[in-house]
Design a protein around this motif. Structure first.
Motif, PDB file in Angstrom:
ATOM      1  N   GLU A  45       0.718  -1.167   0.117  1.00  0.00           N
ATOM      2  CA  GLU A  45      -0.123   0.092  -0.106  1.00  0.00           C
ATOM      3  C   GLU A  45       0.910   1.328   0.024  1.00  0.00           C
ATOM      4  O   GLU A  45       0.685   2.123  -0.707  1.00  0.00           O
ATOM      5  CB  GLU A  45      -0.863   0.140   1.110  1.00  0.00           C
ATOM      6  N   THR A  46       1.950   1.328   0.796  1.00  0.00           N
ATOM      7  CA  THR A  46       2.817   2.525   1.162  1.00  0.00           C
ATOM      8  C   THR A  46       3.684   2.605  -0.040  1.00  0.00           C
ATOM      9  O   THR A  46       4.289   3.874  -0.363  1.00  0.00           O
ATOM     10  CB  THR A  46       3.394   2.555   2.315  1.00  0.00           C
ATOM     11  N   GLU A  48       3.081   2.731  -3.292  1.00  0.00           N
ATOM     12  CA  GLU A  48       2.468   3.434  -4.067  1.00  0.00           C
ATOM     13  C   GLU A  48       2.696   5.112  -3.573  1.00  0.00           C
ATOM     14  O   GLU A  48       2.458   5.911  -4.708  1.00  0.00           O
ATOM     15  CB  GLU A  48       1.034   3.217  -4.254  1.00  0.00           C
ATOM     16  N   SER A 125      -6.387  10.907  -3.082  1.00  0.00           N
ATOM     17  CA  SER A 125      -6.059   9.309  -3.226  1.00  0.00           C
ATOM     18  C   SER A 125      -4.970   8.904  -2.234  1.00  0.00           C
ATOM     19  O   SER A 125      -4.915   7.810  -1.607  1.00  0.00           O
ATOM     20  CB  SER A 125      -5.573   9.277  -4.566  1.00  0.00           C
ATOM     21  N   TYR A 126      -3.999   9.902  -1.884  1.00  0.00           N
ATOM     22  CA  TYR A 126      -3.094   9.610  -0.853  1.00  0.00           C
ATOM     23  C   TYR A 126      -3.633   9.470   0.475  1.00  0.00           C
ATOM     24  O   TYR A 126      -3.346   8.565   1.375  1.00  0.00           O
ATOM     25  CB  TYR A 126      -1.924  10.637  -0.738  1.00  0.00           C
ATOM     26  N   ARG A 129      -5.476   6.079   0.966  1.00  0.00           N
ATOM     27  CA  ARG A 129      -4.294   5.199   0.959  1.00  0.00           C
ATOM     28  C   ARG A 129      -3.890   4.994   2.460  1.00  0.00           C
ATOM     29  O   ARG A 129      -3.605   4.084   3.225  1.00  0.00           O
ATOM     30  CB  ARG A 129      -3.352   5.410  -0.107  1.00  0.00           C
ATOM     31  N   ARG A 132      -6.251   3.540   4.744  1.00  0.00           N
ATOM     32  CA  ARG A 132      -6.378   1.865   4.746  1.00  0.00           C
ATOM     33  C   ARG A 132      -5.033   1.537   5.426  1.00  0.00           C
ATOM     34  O   ARG A 132      -5.296   0.588   6.271  1.00  0.00           O
ATOM     35  CB  ARG A 132      -6.143   1.826   3.049  1.00  0.00           C
TER      36      ARG A 132
END
Length: 184
Positions: A45-46, A48, A125-126, A129, A132
């Motif tokens: 996840e990170t 990205e 979007s960040y 992320r 999450r």
């Protein structure tokens, strides 16, 4: 009489909330670093995020905060409450009472956003992320009953053996970081 008692207790309650939020940001920051070291899903996840990406969570206007940096390969580094440069993403609670509700697991982060208790400054979007990642962290380190109150949806893929092992590894890393901080 009761009014006088409430007036005397309010500053103590406010101080207690602030102290609790400060402590939780310390734990969360260290735990974010730890989960990025022990959990492949979190690293994916990170990964990205751009290398050098700085994430901040804080209470407005100058309240407690935590800062983590993506250092590459999905790893996060906790910087405490001091950013080495301007942050890329800031999630801000509008009031210490709002932060307390979320960090004491009385209100889900998603509900706090819906109730306009938080702001996002940066790429949405960040923010999704990082939310999450925070939800995954809470799913590991909190008892399931509490985690279900804290996160939008408890991950069905996390089974008890993985939860216990990951939680133990995360808590061990957090404790080690606290000890190292005290020694420094």
């Amino acid at each position: 009489m009761a009014t006088m008692m409430v007036k005397r207790l309010q500053p103590m309650m406010s101080h207690a909330r602030r102290s609790y939020v400060e402590l939780m940001f310390q734990v969360m920051g260290r735990a974010l670093q730890a989960i990025s070291e022990v959990d492949e899903t979190t690293r994916n996840e990170t990964c990205e995020l751009p290398e050098g990406f700085l994430f901040e969570m804080q209470v407005m206007p100058n309240g407690p905060k935590l800062i983590v940096e993506h250092t590459g390969n999905g790893k996060l580094l906790f910087h405490g409450d001091e950013a080495p440069r301007p942050v890329d993403l800031s999630i801000q609670f509008k009031h210490i009472a709002h932060a307390f509700l979320v960090l004491s697991f009385q209100e889900k982060t998603s509900v706090a956003f819906a109730n306009d208790r938080m702001l996002v400054d940066g790429d949405v979007s960040y923010a999704v992320r990082m939310t999450r990642v925070l939800n995954r962290l809470e799913s590991f380190i909190l008892p399931r009953l509490i985690a279900e109150r804290a996160v939008k949806e408890y991950p069905a893929t996390i089974k008890l053996p993985e939860k216990l092992i990951s939680a133990a590894r995360i808590y061990l890393k957090v404790a080690t970081q606290f000890v190292e901080t005290v020694r420094a």
